[in-house]
Design a protein around this motif. Structure first.
Motif, PDB file in Angstrom:
ATOM      1  N   GLN A 187       0.834  -1.207   0.000  1.00 46.45           N
ATOM      2  CA  GLN A 187       0.000   0.000   0.000  1.00 46.45           C
ATOM      3  C   GLN A 187       0.869   1.257   0.000  1.00 46.45           C
ATOM      4  O   GLN A 187       0.559   2.248  -0.672  1.00 46.45           O
ATOM      5  CB  GLN A 187      -0.914  -0.012   1.219  1.00 46.45           C
ATOM      6  CG  GLN A 187      -2.009  -1.069   1.171  1.00 46.45           C
ATOM      7  CD  GLN A 187      -2.818  -1.112   2.447  1.00 46.45           C
ATOM      8  OE1 GLN A 187      -3.375  -0.112   2.871  1.00 46.45           O
ATOM      9  NE2 GLN A 187      -2.881  -2.282   3.077  1.00 46.45           N
ATOM     10  N   LYS A 217      -4.270  -5.066  -7.038  1.00 45.96           N
ATOM     11  CA  LYS A 217      -5.505  -4.935  -6.253  1.00 45.96           C
ATOM     12  C   LYS A 217      -5.549  -3.600  -5.518  1.00 45.96           C
ATOM     13  O   LYS A 217      -6.597  -2.957  -5.436  1.00 45.96           O
ATOM     14  CB  LYS A 217      -5.638  -6.091  -5.265  1.00 45.96           C
ATOM     15  CG  LYS A 217      -5.946  -7.432  -5.909  1.00 45.96           C
ATOM     16  CD  LYS A 217      -6.062  -8.532  -4.871  1.00 45.96           C
ATOM     17  CE  LYS A 217      -6.383  -9.863  -5.537  1.00 45.96           C
ATOM     18  NZ  LYS A 217      -6.485 -10.968  -4.555  1.00 45.96           N
ATOM     19  N   VAL A 218      -4.408  -3.195  -4.962  1.00 44.51           N
ATOM     20  CA  VAL A 218      -4.376  -1.927  -4.236  1.00 44.51           C
ATOM     21  C   VAL A 218      -4.536  -0.755  -5.209  1.00 44.51           C
ATOM     22  O   VAL A 218      -5.303   0.174  -4.948  1.00 44.51           O
ATOM     23  CB  VAL A 218      -3.052  -1.786  -3.447  1.00 44.51           C
ATOM     24  CG1 VAL A 218      -3.017  -0.455  -2.713  1.00 44.51           C
ATOM     25  CG2 VAL A 218      -2.901  -2.936  -2.460  1.00 44.51           C
ATOM     26  N   ARG A 221      -8.175  -0.408  -6.395  1.00 48.67           N
ATOM     27  CA  ARG A 221      -9.101  -0.594  -5.266  1.00 48.67           C
ATOM     28  C   ARG A 221     -10.434   0.105  -5.465  1.00 48.67           C
ATOM     29  O   ARG A 221     -11.424  -0.247  -4.815  1.00 48.67           O
ATOM     30  CB  ARG A 221      -8.441  -0.090  -3.977  1.00 48.67           C
ATOM     31  CG  ARG A 221      -8.114   1.393  -4.013  1.00 48.67           C
ATOM     32  CD  ARG A 221      -7.155   1.795  -2.902  1.00 48.67           C
ATOM     33  NE  ARG A 221      -6.831   3.221  -2.941  1.00 48.67           N
ATOM     34  CZ  ARG A 221      -5.904   3.736  -3.723  1.00 48.67           C
ATOM     35  NH1 ARG A 221      -5.232   2.962  -4.554  1.00 48.67           N
ATOM     36  NH2 ARG A 221      -5.663   5.031  -3.707  1.00 48.67           N
ATOM     37  N   TYR A 226     -14.188  -5.235  -9.851  1.00 49.95           N
ATOM     38  CA  TYR A 226     -12.851  -5.781 -10.087  1.00 49.95           C
ATOM     39  C   TYR A 226     -12.875  -7.291 -10.287  1.00 49.95           C
ATOM     40  O   TYR A 226     -12.243  -7.826 -11.212  1.00 49.95           O
ATOM     41  CB  TYR A 226     -11.936  -5.421  -8.907  1.00 49.95           C
ATOM     42  CG  TYR A 226     -10.540  -5.991  -9.004  1.00 49.95           C
ATOM     43  CD1 TYR A 226      -9.542  -5.314  -9.682  1.00 49.95           C
ATOM     44  CD2 TYR A 226     -10.227  -7.220  -8.423  1.00 49.95           C
ATOM     45  CE1 TYR A 226      -8.260  -5.837  -9.776  1.00 49.95           C
ATOM     46  CE2 TYR A 226      -8.952  -7.756  -8.497  1.00 49.95           C
ATOM     47  CZ  TYR A 226      -7.965  -7.051  -9.185  1.00 49.95           C
ATOM     48  OH  TYR A 226      -6.708  -7.579  -9.288  1.00 49.95           O
ATOM     49  N   TYR A 227     -13.578  -8.019  -9.448  1.00 47.98           N
ATOM     50  CA  TYR A 227     -13.551  -9.480  -9.501  1.00 47.98           C
ATOM     51  C   TYR A 227     -14.449 -10.050 -10.597  1.00 47.98           C
ATOM     52  O   TYR A 227     -14.401 -11.248 -10.878  1.00 47.98           O
ATOM     53  CB  TYR A 227     -13.939 -10.071  -8.141  1.00 47.98           C
ATOM     54  CG  TYR A 227     -12.839  -9.912  -7.105  1.00 47.98           C
ATOM     55  CD1 TYR A 227     -11.712 -10.727  -7.136  1.00 47.98           C
ATOM     56  CD2 TYR A 227     -12.941  -8.942  -6.117  1.00 47.98           C
ATOM     57  CE1 TYR A 227     -10.700 -10.578  -6.186  1.00 47.98           C
ATOM     58  CE2 TYR A 227     -11.935  -8.790  -5.159  1.00 47.98           C
ATOM     59  CZ  TYR A 227     -10.825  -9.611  -5.214  1.00 47.98           C
ATOM     60  OH  TYR A 227      -9.814  -9.460  -4.273  1.00 47.98           O
ATOM     61  N   ARG A 234      -8.512  -5.661 -16.603  1.00 44.16           N
ATOM     62  CA  ARG A 234      -7.712  -5.192 -15.469  1.00 44.16           C
ATOM     63  C   ARG A 234      -6.394  -4.588 -15.967  1.00 44.16           C
ATOM     64  O   ARG A 234      -5.934  -3.559 -15.451  1.00 44.16           O
ATOM     65  CB  ARG A 234      -7.421  -6.354 -14.514  1.00 44.16           C
ATOM     66  CG  ARG A 234      -8.650  -6.879 -13.778  1.00 44.16           C
ATOM     67  CD  ARG A 234      -8.263  -8.068 -12.921  1.00 44.16           C
ATOM     68  NE  ARG A 234      -9.432  -8.746 -12.369  1.00 44.16           N
ATOM     69  CZ  ARG A 234      -9.393  -9.899 -11.733  1.00 44.16           C
ATOM     70  NH1 ARG A 234      -8.217 -10.519 -11.549  1.00 44.16           N
ATOM     71  NH2 ARG A 234     -10.493 -10.456 -11.262  1.00 44.16           N
ATOM     72  N   PRO A 383      -8.434  -7.687   1.317  1.00 46.34           N
ATOM     73  CA  PRO A 383      -8.224  -7.773  -0.133  1.00 46.34           C
ATOM     74  C   PRO A 383      -9.444  -8.286  -0.890  1.00 46.34           C
ATOM     75  O   PRO A 383      -9.679  -7.887  -2.037  1.00 46.34           O
ATOM     76  CB  PRO A 383      -7.055  -8.763  -0.254  1.00 46.34           C
ATOM     77  CG  PRO A 383      -6.365  -8.699   1.073  1.00 46.34           C
ATOM     78  CD  PRO A 383      -7.443  -8.461   2.077  1.00 46.34           C
ATOM     79  N   LEU A 386     -11.366  -5.375  -1.560  1.00 47.18           N
ATOM     80  CA  LEU A 386     -10.526  -4.248  -1.998  1.00 47.18           C
ATOM     81  C   LEU A 386     -10.611  -3.089  -1.010  1.00 47.18           C
ATOM     82  O   LEU A 386     -10.679  -1.922  -1.400  1.00 47.18           O
ATOM     83  CB  LEU A 386     -10.913  -3.787  -3.409  1.00 47.18           C
ATOM     84  CG  LEU A 386     -10.762  -4.809  -4.533  1.00 47.18           C
ATOM     85  CD1 LEU A 386     -11.104  -4.164  -5.870  1.00 47.18           C
ATOM     86  CD2 LEU A 386      -9.360  -5.396  -4.572  1.00 47.18           C
ATOM     87  N   ARG A 387     -10.618  -3.418   0.275  1.00 49.83           N
ATOM     88  CA  ARG A 387     -10.658  -2.390   1.321  1.00 49.83           C
ATOM     89  C   ARG A 387      -9.304  -2.316   2.010  1.00 49.83           C
ATOM     90  O   ARG A 387      -8.830  -3.302   2.583  1.00 49.83           O
ATOM     91  CB  ARG A 387     -11.749  -2.694   2.354  1.00 49.83           C
ATOM     92  CG  ARG A 387     -13.162  -2.538   1.844  1.00 49.83           C
ATOM     93  CD  ARG A 387     -14.154  -2.687   2.992  1.00 49.83           C
ATOM     94  NE  ARG A 387     -14.025  -1.608   3.970  1.00 49.83           N
ATOM     95  CZ  ARG A 387     -14.680  -1.581   5.138  1.00 49.83           C
ATOM     96  NH1 ARG A 387     -15.486  -2.584   5.464  1.00 49.83           N
ATOM     97  NH2 ARG A 387     -14.535  -0.566   5.971  1.00 49.83           N
TER      98      ARG A 387
END
Length: 409
Positions: A187, A217-218, A221, A226-227, A234, A383, A386-387
């Motif tokens: 991060q 992922k970060v 976020r 995303y998924y 992506r 993760p 995504l938090r």
């Protein structure tokens, strides 16, 4: 041994000319000693004697009249001339010692040869350099240079308490195993990149691919689906993110052993170095190979701090917390860092962490060399949703209750 320059343009003559220009003939102020002089010893002694009696350098015309063969060269910077003169003297000395050692080896006296080489190395040590003046422009620029952000949200506690990490600083993020140190470092890398900094991320436990996946992922976020989108989409989003951010370079163990010299070789302006984690590195010092683990950790810590200072780069590394700092009723302090107390002493900032639940970490600013410390805050590490980042105490308690309830089911 003759100089590598003609007499009139030798480093020795240029340095004498430069001092005459300054109006003060005091070679020692520039790290030059009597032993440096070889070609123009008489000129040097005359100028030094004149300075001692009058408090100033002799006038140029007087030097030229007494020493017609000496060619004065005006407009030469004294500090540059001193550096060139010292280098010339060191090369002459070291060359003479090497030639002498070769002769000793021909006589099969290797002990004498080693002694002569050691003498040559000692005598050719570069001169001590003065630091920069208070009014130096480059120094002022470095003092006003913006630090690298370390939080995804610049209003977070760590950012507010430290202002970010500055060139020359060494930070440690310390916790027990599997608490989330790597995620926090990733991060921080993204936060710096989003502010325009390049990042060298040295991963010593994970592969490039694993680190890339996490950093992606970060960085993405804020992408709500995303998924549900494919990897091609992506990648497109990551390219869009990259256009407005610095570049994150990831190096894993497949590149070979890592030590402080490798980190120094990768340094560049506006670049943050992140190490996951320091005590898996190799110490540069020779004793590191056979030393106790705490000695290796001590050497690595000192080397990282020296690299940060000498190359003006900010360095953040993960570190371990020892068993004494793992109690459930305490937040670890800098004194609980494992392997060596030197890590805490060398660090400008130490952040320790404790896992409160599956998704919640409690962080503690255990040391802050340049400001207040002993501040705590909660971080969410989720993760799957995504938090990432700081959360309020109420939010932390709510998530902790959810995590405890899920564990009970």
């Amino acid at each position: 041994m003759p100089s590598r320059y003609p007499d009139s343009g030798s480093p020795e003559a240029l340095f004498i000319s430069a001092l005459l220009d300054t109006g003060s003939y005091v070679p020692a102020l520039h790290g030059i000693q009597d032993k440096h002089y070889q070609l123009w010893q008489q000129v040097h002694r005359f100028c030094a004697d004149y300075q001692a009696h009058s408090g100033k350098a002799p006038p140029v015309h007087l030097v030229q009249s007494k020493f017609p063969s000496f060619t004065y060269r005006p407009g030469i910077d004294a500090e540059w001339a001193a550096s060139d003169f010292d280098e010339d003297h060191s090369i002459r000395d070291l060359t003479a010692q090497i030639l002498s050692a070769i002769q000793s080896l021909k006589g099969r006296d290797y002990r004498l040869a080693i002694s002569e080489l050691q003498d040559g190395i000692r005598s050719s040590t570069p001169r001590a350099r003065r630091g920069k003046a208070l009014t130096d422009i480059d120094t002022k620029k470095s003092l006003t240079a913006l630090p690298a952000p370390v939080c995804l949200d610049h209003s977070d506690t760590l950012e507010q308490m430290t202002g970010g990490i500055r060139p020359g600083n060494l930070w440690f993020i310390a916790a027990r195993l599997s608490v989330g140190k790597s995620w926090i470092l990733q991060q921080m890398a993204v936060a710096a990149a989003e502010a325009g900094w390049d990042v060298n991320f040295f991963s010593l436990e994970m592969t490039e691919e694993e680190v890339h996946e996490r950093i992606q992922k970060v960085a993405l976020r804020k992408v709500p689906d995303y998924y549900r989108i494919g990897q091609d989409r992506r990648d497109e989003l990551l390219l869009e993110w990259q256009r407005s951010s610095g570049t994150i370079h990831v190096r894993d163990p497949s590149y070979g052993p890592l030590d402080a010299t490798e980190i120094a070789a990768c340094n560049a302006p506006e670049t943050l170095t992140v190490i996951d984690y320091a005590t898996l590195m190799n110490p540069v010092s020779a004793m590191g190979k056979n030393a106790e683990h705490w000695q290796s950790a001590r050497d690595i810590s000192k080397e990282l701090k020296q690299i940060a200072l000498s190359h003006r780069i900010p360095i953040i590394s993960a570190a371990q917390i020892n068993r004494a700092g793992a109690g459930a009723d305490r937040v670890p302090g800098a004194e609980h860092m494992a392997e060596s107390d030197q890590l805490g002493r060398d660090a400008d900032v130490v952040v320790t962490m404790r896992r409160e639940s599956k998704r919640v970490l409690l962080c503690n600013l255990a040391k802050n060399r340049h400001g207040p410390a002993s501040r705590r805050w909660h971080v969410v590490l989720d993760p799957a949703a995504l938090r990432f980042g700081e959360i309020t105490q109420d939010q932390a308690f709510a998530l902790m209750e959810e995590d405890i309830a899920q564990e009970g089911n």
